[in-house]
Scaffold this motif. Structure first.
Motif, PDB file in Angstrom:
ATOM      1  N   ARG A 209       0.792  -1.061   0.088  1.00  0.00           N
ATOM      2  CA  ARG A 209       0.195  -0.004  -0.074  1.00  0.00           C
ATOM      3  C   ARG A 209       0.802   1.351  -0.125  1.00  0.00           C
ATOM      4  N   GLU A 210       2.296   1.217   0.432  1.00  0.00           N
ATOM      5  CA  GLU A 210       2.926   2.189   0.572  1.00  0.00           C
ATOM      6  C   GLU A 210       4.320   1.837  -0.083  1.00  0.00           C
ATOM      7  N   VAL A 211       4.773   2.817  -0.970  1.00  0.00           N
ATOM      8  CA  VAL A 211       6.198   2.665  -1.443  1.00  0.00           C
ATOM      9  C   VAL A 211       6.866   3.674  -1.219  1.00  0.00           C
TER      10      VAL A 211
ATOM     11  N   CYS B  50       9.831   5.881   7.938  1.00  0.00           N
ATOM     12  CA  CYS B  50       9.709   5.148   9.268  1.00  0.00           C
ATOM     13  C   CYS B  50       8.321   5.587   9.511  1.00  0.00           C
ATOM     14  N   ALA B  51       7.526   6.832   9.073  1.00  0.00           N
ATOM     15  CA  ALA B  51       6.204   7.175   9.731  1.00  0.00           C
ATOM     16  C   ALA B  51       5.233   6.197   8.838  1.00  0.00           C
ATOM     17  N   ALA B  52       5.905   5.625   7.555  1.00  0.00           N
ATOM     18  CA  ALA B  52       4.608   4.825   6.907  1.00  0.00           C
ATOM     19  C   ALA B  52       4.805   3.385   7.424  1.00  0.00           C
ATOM     20  N   ALA B  53       6.047   3.119   7.977  1.00  0.00           N
ATOM     21  CA  ALA B  53       6.277   1.818   8.422  1.00  0.00           C
ATOM     22  C   ALA B  53       5.416   1.820   9.835  1.00  0.00           C
ATOM     23  N   ALA B  54       5.554   2.850  10.228  1.00  0.00           N
ATOM     24  CA  ALA B  54       4.659   2.842  11.921  1.00  0.00           C
ATOM     25  C   ALA B  54       3.242   2.791  11.824  1.00  0.00           C
ATOM     26  N   LYS B  55       2.926   3.310  10.587  1.00  0.00           N
ATOM     27  CA  LYS B  55       1.373   3.206  10.345  1.00  0.00           C
ATOM     28  C   LYS B  55       0.942   1.705   9.782  1.00  0.00           C
ATOM     29  N   ASP B  56       1.802   1.305   8.809  1.00  0.00           N
ATOM     30  CA  ASP B  56       1.215   0.051   7.984  1.00  0.00           C
ATOM     31  C   ASP B  56       2.572  -0.622   7.684  1.00  0.00           C
ATOM     32  N   GLY B  57       3.084  -1.364   8.783  1.00  0.00           N
ATOM     33  CA  GLY B  57       4.348  -1.923   8.460  1.00  0.00           C
ATOM     34  C   GLY B  57       4.279  -3.046   7.444  1.00  0.00           C
ATOM     35  N   ALA B  58       3.356  -3.933   7.494  1.00  0.00           N
ATOM     36  CA  ALA B  58       3.154  -4.945   6.616  1.00  0.00           C
ATOM     37  C   ALA B  58       2.765  -4.383   5.106  1.00  0.00           C
ATOM     38  N   GLY B  59       2.310  -3.522   4.812  1.00  0.00           N
ATOM     39  CA  GLY B  59       1.862  -2.845   3.736  1.00  0.00           C
ATOM     40  C   GLY B  59       2.943  -1.893   3.146  1.00  0.00           C
ATOM     41  N   THR B  60       4.180  -1.479   3.765  1.00  0.00           N
ATOM     42  CA  THR B  60       5.169  -0.645   3.303  1.00  0.00           C
ATOM     43  C   THR B  60       6.508  -1.282   2.674  1.00  0.00           C
TER      44      THR B  60
END
Length: 844
Positions: A412-414, A442-452
């Motif tokens: 979901r996030e790249v 880091c912000a994206a991973a904190a919000k959606d780790g599996a989807g990043t």
């Protein structure tokens, strides 16, 4: 610029979309792609209503992406089976946006010829699409074409409107449109009247110009038109003297020429003008009727347009996928268990640029970090971008340039940090720009780790190497702990050690360097770290040797030894891989050669067997001829037509000749069979071939080998297997005027023409011979030739026409058939076949 925008720019997504744009055929699809990219990059708010549906639109829904890939497969299936794709391509290129015209017509507004031509072009594209599906039977369930058939099911073909528009409008000069005569019978008649009156008016004008008193006052020897009326170019000084009365419609720029409508042409000009007005009125009526028809179908037309644009976008995605040799990836949700698995992956932009790209493998579990190390210019960044582009392409429903179908999670996030984003205006240094991207990761991973998915090129560079390496290690540990999947490139030695300290969570990979040729191999090897080879690269690029010697002396011995060890390990691993590849290629080549040799041997053996079989048949035919000659000689002797001594001498000569022509048979194993049944498999000793017994008559055996039948002596065959136990039924066979039981073999096709409820045989040129009117001897010779041809053609049931007559020919035919071992059954004709004037035989 957001991290999403940066990822699209860093990974080259915009360049890939530009390639895709060049493959789109419709202006509508190109505009939608531009609008879609504008939305993604956040640079505009005013976009078209259907901007979400565009060629490079991406999704993280596996079902939606799979459906787009299904569409891609279906279109490829259809295009490979049809010859009409060129018509659809040409129709798509003519497509223009009809939204405004359709909506205007739905409100009762008027449409011009140009509007109607655009709608005609849309319906022509729809018609071409349906024609393409119809050619391969897609609408009736052709395998693989279901998604396109479903798309067609949402469309309206509107054949009546298309026919009416196709008759009514056509392209005119310089991109204009014209209303054609055949738009309506009334318009055709009105325009024909205009042409007739114009012709009459021209003749009358020419007649006037030929009059002497008029000709002397003309400026030129032709007439012209002013305000739609025929006039003559009269010299100003001659008007009123030589020229009679008339109406002046204007003059030349110099005033020396007056354009005069003679009195004699006024009525004719008025008639022409009236006819032109009538034609224009009919044309307006036709346009109004067509506009009303378009308005009634406006909603269907807009659906058709959306679907045809979608077909254009789909076709462009297929062409791009084919241009890079793409394979369909297997996609899954980002949080699903599994890895990124790419086998033989290539960077698509390099392929499109014509670069010979080295294929590489990438395997990375979800939540793990891949650390790519190795020399500069060795392909680290290319490998990193390849992974990122693979994810974006899969989201867009594109195929990937891989050797095997890739496994791709739909993140979901790249988030990317590639290149140098320093900015004087934004007061950003190189290091500051890198850290800004890391903060977003880091912000994206904190919000959606599996989807990043995080892609970091040269992580934490631009600062003190010691501190940068420590910071880089902390960043990777943090992102991995948050569940993000990470790919990074680095020269930091401490990052290469993470895979040993935490296996599974961190994975090393190295791009190779050829120590022998002192150049990078661009080959990515998983499982090992790579040396930076800075001195080797610098040496290759031409730095002075003294400078390099000094630099090498400053490196710590342990570091130098580790770098040399890594270089040696990678070199040996590359050598082993090259050797393995060479051996694998050799095995493939060897297998191919072996198969070719075996095929040639089999072909040679088959050819030799066929030649031997033909020679055997020819020799057997010649021997039969000699035997017939001997029998004829004996009959002559019995009738006293030959002298005994002469006959004995001739028979002796024939026997010697027959013996000379017979090739000594090879030594056979085992005794000759005492009895044989039809259907048994036997070995022909002289030929070394197996065949099937199809008839037994005394000491003679009829054997079928493939499609060829031959007759041999029982002593020339050997049984190869136990006799089958064929099922038999007792039937009546016509033979020499009496009935006797024969064996009937089950054959569904032939057996239905025999028995108590026999079906009539339909006569054809292949299964029937007409012997009527011929003498018995000649008729039987023709019958034998016909039966030979029928058996070679695998014709099981044949019909012989011999007529009623005295019955002599019928009796001769049936007696002859009764003496042939390969005739299974025969019967008189059914009433529908010709009664007793026909004999039907089952042969084989």
């Amino acid at each position: 610029m957001s991290h999403a925008d940066a990822a699209l720019i860093h990974l080259g997504w915009l360049e890939l979309c530009e390639h895709l744009r060049g493959l789109l055929r419709t202006k509508i699809a190109r505009a939608a792609l531009d609008d879609g990219l504008t939305i993604e990059l956040g640079e505009g708010a005013a976009v078209s209503a259907d901007a979400r549906r565009w060629a490079a639109a991406r999704s993280v829904d596996p079902a939606l992406v799979s459906a787009r890939l299904d569409d891609l497969d279906a279109l490829e299936v259809v295009l490979t089976r049809t010859s009409k794709s060129g018509g659809l391509a040409a129709a798509l290129e003519r497509l223009s946006d009809v939204t405004d015209a359709a909506q205007r017509a739905s409100r009762g507004g008027a449409l011009g010829a140009e509007d109607l031509l655009m709608i005609r072009d849309l319906l022509a594209a729809v018609d071409a699409f349906f024609g393409l599906l119809g050619e391969i039977g897609a609408m009736s369930g052709a395998v693989g074409a279901a998604p396109l058939a479903a798309r067609a099911g949402r469309m309206a073909r509107l054949g009546g409107l298309f026919s009416a528009l196709d008759r009514a409008v056509a392209p005119g000069p310089e991109g204009s449109a014209i209303v054609q005569d055949q738009a309506s019978p009334g318009l055709a008649k009105a325009r024909q009247r205009v042409r007739e009156l114009r012709g009459q008016l021209a003749k009358e004008a020419e007649k006037i110009m030929r009059r002497r008193e008029i000709a002397e006052g003309l400026q030129d020897r032709f007439y012209t038109e002013r305000e739609g009326r025929v006039v003559l170019p009269v010299r100003a000084d001659a008007f009123g003297r030589g020229i009679g009365q008339g109406i002046i419609h204007g003059s030349s720029a110099s005033g020396g020429t007056l354009f005069v409508e003679p009195t004699e042409l006024i009525d004719a000009n008025n008639g022409l003008r009236a006819a032109q007005m009538a034609a224009q009125a009919e044309e307006r009526r036709v346009l109004a009727a067509l506009a009303a028809a378009v308005g009634a179908a406006a909603s269907e037309l807009l659906v058709d347009q959306a679907e045809m644009v979608a077909i254009d976008e789909l076709w462009a995605r297929l062409r791009l996928s084919q241009a890079i040799g793409g394979l369909r990836p297997e996609v899954r949700a980002a949080e699903a268990a599994g890895s990124i698995e790419i086998v033989g992956g290539r960077h698509p932009l390099l392929m499109l640029a014509g670069v010979d790209v080295v294929p590489n493998d990438v395997a990375l579990p979800r939540g793990a970090a891949l650390v790519i190390s190795g020399p500069n210019a060795g392909g680290k960044t290319v490998a990193l971008k390849m992974v990122g582009l693979a994810v974006l392409m899969a989201q867009a429903g594109l195929r990937l340039p891989t050797a095997r179908p890739a496994m791709v999670p739909l993140y979901r996030e790249v988030v990317t940090d590639v290149g140098d984003d320093q900015s004087i205006l934004a007061n950003l240094s190189t290091f500051s720009a890198h850290i800004g991207h890391v903060r977003e990761a880091c912000a994206a991973a904190a919000k959606d780790g599996a989807g990043t998915l995080v892609l970091l090129d040269e992580i934490a560079v631009g600062t003190d190497p010691g501190q940068g390496a420590a910071l880089a290690e902390a960043i990777l540990l943090h992102l991995s702990a948050a569940g993000a999947t990470v790919v990074t490139t680095t020269h930091y030695e401490r990052l290469k050690l993470l895979a040993g300290a935490q296996p599974g969570r961190f994975v090393n990979a190295a791009v190779g360097f050829d120590l022998g040729q002192m150049r990078p191999t661009f080959r990515l090897t998983l499982g090992v770290p790579g040396p930076s080879s800075a001195f080797a690269v610098a040496r290759r690029l031409g730095l002075p040797e003294a400078l390099l010697g000094y630099a090498e002396a400053q490196v710590e011995p342990a570091t130098k030894a580790l770098d040399a060890l890594l270089a040696q390990v990678n070199h040996e691993r590359a050598s082993l891989a090259a050797r393995a590849a060479t051996m694998a290629a050799g095995e493939v080549d060897l297998a191919a050669r072996l198969a070719a040799v075996q095929a040639r041997e089999e072909a040679a053996l088959g050819s030799a067997r066929a030649r031997k079989l033909r020679a055997y048949d020819e020799a057997a035919a010649e021997l039969r001829s000699l035997k017939q000659e001997a029998q004829a000689l004996r009959r002559s002797l019995r009738k006293g037509e030959a002298e005994p001594a002469e006959a004995a001498e001739a028979e002796k000569r024939l026997r010697a000749e027959m013996a000379a022509r017979q090739e000594p048979a090879p030594q056979a194993e085992g005794p000759a069979p005492e009895n044989l049944a039809v259907g048994e498999r036997v070995l022909l000793v002289a030929l070394g071939r197996e065949g099937e017994v199809v008839g037994v008559q005394g000491a003679r055996v009829s054997v079928r080998i493939g499609g060829v039948r031959t007759s041999v002596d029982r002593s020339d065959v050997r049984r190869t297997q136990a006799a089958a136990a064929p099922t038999t039924t007792t039937t009546k066979k016509i033979q020499r005027g009496r009935a006797e039981p024969v064996r009937r073999w089950a054959s569904e096709g032939a057996s239905r023409h025999f028995g108590g409820e026999a079906a009539a045989l339909e006569r054809s040129a292949d299964n029937c011979v007409d012997l009527r009117g011929e003498r018995a001897e000649e008729a039987l010779r023709r019958l034998d030739r016909f039966l030979d041809q029928a058996m070679l053609a695998d014709q099981e049931v044949v019909m012989i026409l011999h007529g009623h007559g005295s019955g002599a020919l019928r009796l001769a035919v049936r007696e002859h058939l009764g003496g042939l071992g390969f005739v299974r059954q025969c019967r008189g004709g059914l009433p529908a076949e010709g009664g007793d004037g026909v004999t039907v035989a089952w042969i084989g």
